[in-house]
Design an enzyme around this catalytic site. Structure first.
Site, PDB file in Angstrom:
ATOM      1  N   SER A  49       0.829  -1.219   0.000  1.00 25.34           N
ATOM      2  CA  SER A  49       0.000   0.000   0.000  1.00 25.34           C
ATOM      3  C   SER A  49       0.863   1.268   0.000  1.00 25.34           C
ATOM      4  O   SER A  49       0.353   2.361  -0.247  1.00 25.34           O
ATOM      5  CB  SER A  49      -0.967   0.018   1.187  1.00 25.34           C
ATOM      6  OG  SER A  49      -0.280   0.219   2.412  1.00 25.34           O
ATOM      7  N   HIS A  50       2.160   1.144   0.275  1.00 24.11           N
ATOM      8  CA  HIS A  50       3.034   2.319   0.256  1.00 24.11           C
ATOM      9  C   HIS A  50       4.339   2.051  -0.490  1.00 24.11           C
ATOM     10  O   HIS A  50       5.366   2.642  -0.204  1.00 24.11           O
ATOM     11  CB  HIS A  50       3.258   2.854   1.682  1.00 24.11           C
ATOM     12  CG  HIS A  50       2.015   3.502   2.211  1.00 24.11           C
ATOM     13  ND1 HIS A  50       0.951   2.770   2.704  1.00 24.11           N
ATOM     14  CD2 HIS A  50       1.625   4.794   2.259  1.00 24.11           C
ATOM     15  CE1 HIS A  50      -0.033   3.580   3.035  1.00 24.11           C
ATOM     16  NE2 HIS A  50       0.347   4.817   2.791  1.00 24.11           N
ATOM     17  N   PHE A 124       2.819  11.125   1.603  1.00 26.57           N
ATOM     18  CA  PHE A 124       2.133   9.941   1.075  1.00 26.57           C
ATOM     19  C   PHE A 124       2.700   8.656   1.643  1.00 26.57           C
ATOM     20  O   PHE A 124       2.256   7.561   1.310  1.00 26.57           O
ATOM     21  CB  PHE A 124       2.300   9.880  -0.459  1.00 26.57           C
ATOM     22  CG  PHE A 124       3.716   9.593  -0.842  1.00 26.57           C
ATOM     23  CD1 PHE A 124       4.153   8.283  -0.972  1.00 26.57           C
ATOM     24  CD2 PHE A 124       4.630  10.611  -1.007  1.00 26.57           C
ATOM     25  CE1 PHE A 124       5.482   8.006  -1.275  1.00 26.57           C
ATOM     26  CE2 PHE A 124       5.955  10.347  -1.311  1.00 26.57           C
ATOM     27  CZ  PHE A 124       6.378   9.042  -1.443  1.00 26.57           C
ATOM     28  N   GLU A 191      -5.000   0.354   0.972  1.00 27.02           N
ATOM     29  CA  GLU A 191      -5.416  -1.056   0.904  1.00 27.02           C
ATOM     30  C   GLU A 191      -6.737  -1.173   0.149  1.00 27.02           C
ATOM     31  O   GLU A 191      -6.955  -2.122  -0.606  1.00 27.02           O
ATOM     32  CB  GLU A 191      -5.601  -1.633   2.320  1.00 27.02           C
ATOM     33  CG  GLU A 191      -4.337  -1.729   3.138  1.00 27.02           C
ATOM     34  CD  GLU A 191      -3.411  -2.860   2.691  1.00 27.02           C
ATOM     35  OE1 GLU A 191      -3.815  -3.667   1.830  1.00 27.02           O
ATOM     36  OE2 GLU A 191      -2.272  -2.902   3.189  1.00 27.02           O
ATOM     37  N   SER A 310       5.986  -5.786  12.852  1.00 26.91           N
ATOM     38  CA  SER A 310       7.110  -5.626  11.910  1.00 26.91           C
ATOM     39  C   SER A 310       7.837  -6.926  11.623  1.00 26.91           C
ATOM     40  O   SER A 310       8.728  -6.946  10.769  1.00 26.91           O
ATOM     41  CB  SER A 310       8.120  -4.541  12.334  1.00 26.91           C
ATOM     42  OG  SER A 310       7.487  -3.283  12.296  1.00 26.91           O
TER      43      SER A 310
HETATM   44  P1  NDP Z   1      -1.334  -2.992   9.026  1.00 25.73           P
HETATM   45  O1  NDP Z   1      -2.657  -3.191   9.652  1.00 25.73           O
HETATM   46  O2  NDP Z   1      -0.992  -3.785   7.824  1.00 25.73           O
HETATM   47  O3  NDP Z   1      -0.179  -3.228  10.085  1.00 25.73           O
HETATM   48  C1  NDP Z   1      -0.125  -2.475  11.252  1.00 25.73           C
HETATM   49  C2  NDP Z   1       1.025  -2.886  12.143  1.00 25.73           C
HETATM   50  O4  NDP Z   1       0.626  -4.044  12.884  1.00 25.73           O
HETATM   51  C3  NDP Z   1       2.309  -3.259  11.443  1.00 25.73           C
HETATM   52  O5  NDP Z   1       3.383  -2.803  12.213  1.00 25.73           O
HETATM   53  C4  NDP Z   1       2.231  -4.781  11.394  1.00 25.73           C
HETATM   54  O6  NDP Z   1       3.477  -5.416  11.293  1.00 25.73           O
HETATM   55  C5  NDP Z   1       1.565  -5.089  12.702  1.00 25.73           C
HETATM   56  N1  NDP Z   1       0.851  -6.359  12.702  1.00 25.73           N
HETATM   57  C6  NDP Z   1      -0.029  -6.812  11.784  1.00 25.73           C
HETATM   58  N2  NDP Z   1      -0.511  -8.021  12.146  1.00 25.73           N
HETATM   59  C7  NDP Z   1       0.104  -8.332  13.325  1.00 25.73           C
HETATM   60  C8  NDP Z   1       0.030  -9.451  14.202  1.00 25.73           C
HETATM   61  N3  NDP Z   1      -0.738 -10.484  13.942  1.00 25.73           N
HETATM   62  N4  NDP Z   1       0.782  -9.411  15.317  1.00 25.73           N
HETATM   63  C9  NDP Z   1       1.586  -8.363  15.600  1.00 25.73           C
HETATM   64  N5  NDP Z   1       1.691  -7.284  14.799  1.00 25.73           N
HETATM   65  C10 NDP Z   1       0.956  -7.264  13.678  1.00 25.73           C
HETATM   66  O7  NDP Z   1      -1.120  -1.443   8.698  1.00 25.73           O
HETATM   67  P2  NDP Z   1      -2.117  -0.356   8.086  1.00 25.73           P
HETATM   68  O8  NDP Z   1      -2.821  -0.900   6.897  1.00 25.73           O
HETATM   69  O9  NDP Z   1      -2.928   0.232   9.156  1.00 25.73           O
HETATM   70  O10 NDP Z   1      -1.037   0.748   7.592  1.00 25.73           O
HETATM   71  C11 NDP Z   1      -0.127   0.410   6.563  1.00 25.73           C
HETATM   72  C12 NDP Z   1       0.823   1.558   6.302  1.00 25.73           C
HETATM   73  O11 NDP Z   1       0.107   2.666   5.800  1.00 25.73           O
HETATM   74  C13 NDP Z   1       1.593   2.100   7.508  1.00 25.73           C
HETATM   75  O12 NDP Z   1       2.969   1.975   7.195  1.00 25.73           O
HETATM   76  C14 NDP Z   1       1.194   3.562   7.627  1.00 25.73           C
HETATM   77  O13 NDP Z   1       2.245   4.442   7.987  1.00 25.73           O
HETATM   78  C15 NDP Z   1       0.735   3.857   6.221  1.00 25.73           C
HETATM   79  N6  NDP Z   1      -0.209   4.971   6.201  1.00 25.73           N
HETATM   80  C16 NDP Z   1       0.242   6.208   5.815  1.00 25.73           C
HETATM   81  C17 NDP Z   1      -0.626   7.280   5.799  1.00 25.73           C
HETATM   82  C18 NDP Z   1      -0.150   8.644   5.452  1.00 25.73           C
HETATM   83  O14 NDP Z   1      -0.942   9.569   5.510  1.00 25.73           O
HETATM   84  N7  NDP Z   1       1.081   8.859   5.114  1.00 25.73           N
HETATM   85  C19 NDP Z   1      -2.027   7.120   6.151  1.00 25.73           C
HETATM   86  C20 NDP Z   1      -2.376   5.792   6.583  1.00 25.73           C
HETATM   87  C21 NDP Z   1      -1.492   4.761   6.593  1.00 25.73           C
HETATM   88  P3  NDP Z   1       3.909  -6.118   9.874  1.00 25.73           P
HETATM   89  O15 NDP Z   1       4.087  -4.973   8.914  1.00 25.73           O
HETATM   90  O16 NDP Z   1       5.159  -6.867  10.166  1.00 25.73           O
HETATM   91  O17 NDP Z   1       2.757  -7.016   9.481  1.00 25.73           O
HETATM   92  O1  PYC Z   2      -3.164   4.799   2.771  1.00 22.96           O
HETATM   93  O2  PYC Z   2      -4.555   5.945   4.031  1.00 22.96           O
HETATM   94  C1  PYC Z   2      -3.579   5.863   3.266  1.00 22.96           C
HETATM   95  C2  PYC Z   2      -2.838   7.101   2.938  1.00 22.96           C
HETATM   96  C3  PYC Z   2      -3.310   8.376   2.955  1.00 22.96           C
HETATM   97  C4  PYC Z   2      -2.255   9.185   2.594  1.00 22.96           C
HETATM   98  C5  PYC Z   2      -1.173   8.378   2.373  1.00 22.96           C
HETATM   99  N1  PYC Z   2      -1.545   7.110   2.608  1.00 22.96           N
END
Ligand code: NDP
Ligand code: PYC
Length: 347
Positions: A49-50, A124, A191, A310
């Protein structure tokens, strides 16, 4: 030549390909280098997703004139206190973070606690690269930012909060750091966009449509609102991020971002807050070594069969470092198109 078959690239080749696309699209060397590293790291770590999927959004935002690809971040005059400020100058957040990092690390070592405020940036990216830059220096870190209104507060039915990511890192002297990084919505908006492209349904509980009804249709979810993770708890944490990394740092909140940007198809423009802490400084004078005590906690977690956040990402990284990254034919072809056509590749 446009690729029509899957392609495996070394990590260096992947970075070079992304960097070339960004330079071709008009980013200066500083921005292209910083963005290239973060996007390549996302792909390397299995964070689709990123990863390279975000390049299209970067180019679209450039083409719309909503980000300055020629900006150079500027460190604001330093008063020797705990808050370090970097003006991104309407460029991307990543080079601004890189610029402020050395001073943030020095100041945290000196004071025990310091923060970097990045203002006026287009953002982003995932936050874990920034958290890991702090843990690599033996510091704990907390990073957060708003995005654009796309999440309904719990009990509401319209987009207001952003997907507001929150990341935390704790350094582990003998190994990879403890890091979590997540959207405060049930999932990142990226996602849902990936599900839409793959023709797959949105899992239950992720989103509502424009009538406030639950939906599994990605297009309806993107037009409606995402839901906060953990109900009222995620809603409150998302609100806290609007306050700390929007209002408190004198930058835009997610509803203000959407109002200015007019679209969720472009990368959002706002600020970012990075807080760095020295565990030794906080634990000073108290019994026990904070790093050794943290290991006991991590061992107790994994001892129950649970995994640390992670862990999946670090495993993907280790594999990519050995085997490289394999792009699908579609992904490889899309990168080729963007390199060949620059901003004309964006409809
Ligand atoms: P996920 O739900 O995929 O993962 C969230 C965290 O939980 C990760 O550190 C992941 O580790 C961990 N995790 C997942 N499953 C388990 C488990 N079973 N046990 C323990 N830890 C677990 O993330 P999101 O979809 O919420 O976000 C994805 C990315 O999107 C992030 O990097 C975030 O910074 C980015 N984002 C950026 C935005 C922006 O505005 N710039 C906005 C929104 C999101 P692992 O990766 O190892 O699975
Ligand atoms: O995946 O929610 C997201 C997001 C918003 C801005 C950058 N990533």
């Amino acid at each position: 030549m446009i690729q029509t078959t899957p392609q495996t690239l070394t990590l260096d080749q992947l970075f070079e390909r992304i960097n070339a696309i960004l330079r071709r699209a008009g980013l200066n060397a500083v921005q292209a280098e910083a963005l290239g590293r973060v996007i390549a790291a996302g792909e390397r770590d299995g964070c689709k997703s990123h990863g390279i999927y975000r390049i299209e959004g970067v180019l679209r935002t450039l083409k719309a004139g909503m980000v300055d690809g020629t900006a150079l971040p500027v460190l604001q005059p330093d008063d020797g206190r705990a808050i370090i400020r970097v003006a991104a100058g309407r460029g991307f957040s990543c080079p601004a973070f890189d610029l402020g990092l050395p001073l943030l690390v020095d100041r945290t070592r000196e004071l025990g606690l310091a923060a970097m405020v990045v203002n006026d940036c287009t953002h982003f990216s995932a936050l874990w690269p920034e958290v890991e830059a702090l843990t690599a220096q033996g510091l704990a870190g907390l990073v957060m930012c708003p995005s654009y209104a796309s999440v309904a507060p719990t009990g509401g039915s319209r987009p207001l909060l952003g997907t507001n990511p929150l990341a935390f890192g704790w350094p582990r002297p003998q190994g990879l750091p403890y890091v979590f990084d997540f959207a405060t919505s049930v999932a990142a908006r990226g996602e849902i966009e990936l599900l839409r492209r793959a023709g797959k349904p949105v899992p239950a509980g992720w989103a509502i449509d424009t009538d406030g009804q639950p939906t599994d249709d990605p297009a309806a979810a993107l037009a409606g609102a995402m839901l906060p993770f953990g109900g009222h708890k995620g809603s409150a944490i998302g609100t806290m991020i609007e306050l700390l990394a929007g209002v408190m740092i004198g930058d835009l909140t997610s509803p203000e971002v959407l109002e200015q940007l007019g679209s969720t198809a472009l990368a959002p423009f706002h600020g970012e807050l990075i807080i760095a802490m020295s565990p030794e400084a906080f634990a000073k004078g108290r019994p026990g070594d904070p790093f050794a005590r943290a290991e006991l906690l991590f061992d107790a977690i994994t001892g129950q069969g649970a995994r640390l956040p992670s862990g999946r990402r670090f495993a993907a990284r280790a594999k990519a470092q050995t085997d490289g990254v394999t792009l699908t034919a579609d992904e490889a072809g899309q990168l080729d198109r963007m390199l060949e056509l620059g901003l004309d590749a964006i409809g």
